[in-house]
Design a protein around this motif. Sequence first.
Motif, PDB file in Angstrom:
ATOM      1  N   ALA A  68       0.561  -1.299   0.038  1.00  0.00           N
ATOM      2  CA  ALA A  68      -0.478   0.248   0.413  1.00  0.00           C
ATOM      3  C   ALA A  68       0.646   1.027   0.099  1.00  0.00           C
ATOM      4  O   ALA A  68       0.687   2.572  -0.425  1.00  0.00           O
ATOM      5  N   HIS A  69       2.243   0.724   0.181  1.00  0.00           N
ATOM      6  CA  HIS A  69       3.180   2.151   0.275  1.00  0.00           C
ATOM      7  C   HIS A  69       3.598   2.450  -0.683  1.00  0.00           C
ATOM      8  O   HIS A  69       4.726   3.264  -0.845  1.00  0.00           O
ATOM      9  N   GLU A  70       3.883   2.198  -2.315  1.00  0.00           N
ATOM     10  CA  GLU A  70       4.287   2.389  -3.814  1.00  0.00           C
ATOM     11  C   GLU A  70       3.728   3.434  -3.393  1.00  0.00           C
ATOM     12  O   GLU A  70       2.818   4.228  -3.792  1.00  0.00           O
ATOM     13  N   LYS A  71       4.561   4.318  -4.793  1.00  0.00           N
ATOM     14  CA  LYS A  71       4.384   5.500  -4.835  1.00  0.00           C
ATOM     15  C   LYS A  71       3.344   5.831  -5.714  1.00  0.00           C
ATOM     16  O   LYS A  71       2.720   4.635  -6.593  1.00  0.00           O
ATOM     17  N   THR A  72       2.381   6.388  -5.636  1.00  0.00           N
ATOM     18  CA  THR A  72       1.700   6.802  -6.781  1.00  0.00           C
ATOM     19  C   THR A  72       2.003   8.238  -7.804  1.00  0.00           C
ATOM     20  O   THR A  72       2.537   8.630  -7.168  1.00  0.00           O
ATOM     21  N   GLY A  73       1.359   8.117  -8.952  1.00  0.00           N
ATOM     22  CA  GLY A  73       1.663   9.236  -9.697  1.00  0.00           C
ATOM     23  C   GLY A  73       2.776   9.832 -10.856  1.00  0.00           C
ATOM     24  O   GLY A  73       3.712  10.707 -10.666  1.00  0.00           O
ATOM     25  N   LYS A  74       3.329   8.336 -10.207  1.00  0.00           N
ATOM     26  CA  LYS A  74       5.449   7.998 -11.139  1.00  0.00           C
ATOM     27  C   LYS A  74       4.727   7.389 -12.064  1.00  0.00           C
ATOM     28  O   LYS A  74       4.578   5.903 -12.167  1.00  0.00           O
ATOM     29  N   LEU A  75       5.705   7.246 -12.863  1.00  0.00           N
ATOM     30  CA  LEU A  75       6.130   6.253 -14.607  1.00  0.00           C
ATOM     31  C   LEU A  75       6.837   5.250 -14.253  1.00  0.00           C
ATOM     32  O   LEU A  75       6.212   3.928 -14.820  1.00  0.00           O
ATOM     33  N   PHE A  76       7.685   5.225 -13.512  1.00  0.00           N
ATOM     34  CA  PHE A  76       8.696   4.113 -13.102  1.00  0.00           C
ATOM     35  C   PHE A  76       9.436   4.095 -11.387  1.00  0.00           C
ATOM     36  O   PHE A  76       9.241   4.824 -11.158  1.00  0.00           O
ATOM     37  N   ASN A  77       9.799   3.667 -11.361  1.00  0.00           N
ATOM     38  CA  ASN A  77      10.270   2.684 -10.375  1.00  0.00           C
ATOM     39  C   ASN A  77       9.172   3.361  -9.191  1.00  0.00           C
ATOM     40  O   ASN A  77       9.990   3.934  -8.082  1.00  0.00           O
ATOM     41  N   PHE A  78       8.291   2.825  -9.145  1.00  0.00           N
ATOM     42  CA  PHE A  78       7.452   2.854  -8.329  1.00  0.00           C
ATOM     43  C   PHE A  78       6.794   1.530  -7.593  1.00  0.00           C
ATOM     44  O   PHE A  78       6.327   1.536  -6.628  1.00  0.00           O
ATOM     45  N   VAL A 182      17.825   7.719 -30.284  1.00  0.00           N
ATOM     46  CA  VAL A 182      18.229   8.584 -28.820  1.00  0.00           C
ATOM     47  C   VAL A 182      16.575   6.794 -27.818  1.00  0.00           C
ATOM     48  O   VAL A 182      15.864   7.272 -28.999  1.00  0.00           O
ATOM     49  N   VAL A 183      16.806   5.958 -27.027  1.00  0.00           N
ATOM     50  CA  VAL A 183      16.037   5.729 -26.886  1.00  0.00           C
ATOM     51  C   VAL A 183      15.137   5.819 -25.068  1.00  0.00           C
ATOM     52  O   VAL A 183      16.834   5.623 -24.749  1.00  0.00           O
ATOM     53  N   TYR A 184      14.715   5.705 -24.624  1.00  0.00           N
ATOM     54  CA  TYR A 184      14.241   6.602 -22.967  1.00  0.00           C
ATOM     55  C   TYR A 184      13.568   5.149 -22.358  1.00  0.00           C
ATOM     56  O   TYR A 184      12.800   4.078 -23.167  1.00  0.00           O
ATOM     57  N   LEU A 185      14.718   4.378 -21.539  1.00  0.00           N
ATOM     58  CA  LEU A 185      14.344   3.276 -21.345  1.00  0.00           C
ATOM     59  C   LEU A 185      13.561   3.693 -19.638  1.00  0.00           C
ATOM     60  O   LEU A 185      15.003   4.118 -18.237  1.00  0.00           O
ATOM     61  N   GLY A 186      12.438   2.526 -19.507  1.00  0.00           N
ATOM     62  CA  GLY A 186      12.134   3.327 -17.810  1.00  0.00           C
ATOM     63  C   GLY A 186      11.737   1.817 -17.332  1.00  0.00           C
ATOM     64  O   GLY A 186      11.368   1.132 -17.628  1.00  0.00           O
ATOM     65  N   PHE A 187      12.294   1.843 -15.628  1.00  0.00           N
ATOM     66  CA  PHE A 187      11.283   0.142 -15.306  1.00  0.00           C
ATOM     67  C   PHE A 187      10.648   0.475 -14.330  1.00  0.00           C
ATOM     68  O   PHE A 187      10.606   1.570 -13.347  1.00  0.00           O
ATOM     69  N   LEU A 188       9.434  -0.113 -13.950  1.00  0.00           N
ATOM     70  CA  LEU A 188       9.102   0.227 -12.858  1.00  0.00           C
ATOM     71  C   LEU A 188       9.286  -0.398 -11.880  1.00  0.00           C
ATOM     72  O   LEU A 188       8.492  -0.128 -10.993  1.00  0.00           O
TER      73      LEU A 188
END
Length: 355
Positions: A68-78, A182-188
């Motif tokens: 329940a403490h996962e961050k909200t409103g973020k695309l990545f690393n939440f 360029v490739v932008y790469l994000g991880f959840l």
Amino acid sequence: MSLLANTAPTACPGSASRTSPIAVDRHTMAPDRLLCYLQIKVHHLIQGHDWDTIHVVGGYDRRAVISAHEKTGKLFNFERPTAEAHGRHLIVKAFPGADYVHHYALIIATYLSMTGKPADTVTYELPDPTLSREAVAKLDLELDGDLVIVGWGLAHLAPADGAWTYGHGYAWQRAQIHGRRVVYLGFLHSIWGDVAGRVVTRLADLGAGDVVYVGKVGALNPDIEPNTRLATGNTSLVGGSLVAWPDFFGDFATAQPGVHTGIHVTSPSILLENRDWLTEHAEHAFVDPEIGPMGVAARDAGIDFGYLHVISNNLARHYPADLSNERHSDVVRRRTVLIRQIQDIVANRLAARPI
């Protein structure tokens, strides 16, 4: 002998090891700030219930109970480690990296100790390296000499009108900057420590030409105020040995105003960065878990690697901003300004490099 070498996970893959809480009064973070940091990391099933045993393992399982403490409103690393209850026994599943599993076990044990609960219930089991490689191998992109920008702040770095394509725990989009692909790469999820090195190896195997990592580091110089400067470099202390890599930025980033450089220290867990650790590494510049493994992986793969990070906290002096209050509006505002500077430096570096 290097203290850093002694702080690596001591368990063997496939075997359980008990985790002891750290000595809070010796940590570089003040106890109240450290507790705040732990509270936003520890799974709600641990904060709200008592367990006979808590066992941390490597496993990316979003079907288990999500914190329940996962961050909200973020695309990545939440995403944070998930949990699975078996009677009065709790299995905590962290993304399968040795550093991350150990780090999260330290977080839980220290939190329990600080809140007056038994910490000897916590054990961890390092993932087999094959499991770690298989998890990272789910990253699948078609690359052909592209620059891959990976890490934090990508929602601001990538084109606002670009569409993200989602894979297994990650998302990416393409762009052209000064004629360069360029490739932008994000991880959840978090790519903590050794996992980040495996990501660079995988990207090189897929055809990446260069990798740039954007993130956050802690400063070891007491005079640097958090969220006011950027950090870069091409050398890290990894396991007690200095390693260097071919730097994507060369001397370009260090010539920019407000960009500091120096020797980075690779630390597998924030919890291990106590005052003794700081004394040993006081002559170095920055600390984080990922830069060293990523630089080594890039060097071994024969590609260029560069990091350009926000200095997010200071281990040598207490400032109002630290890792416990990263969601404060003033912190977010300052970091947004720095991310724009990172965006400009990367673009100008690409303009200066031959295609």
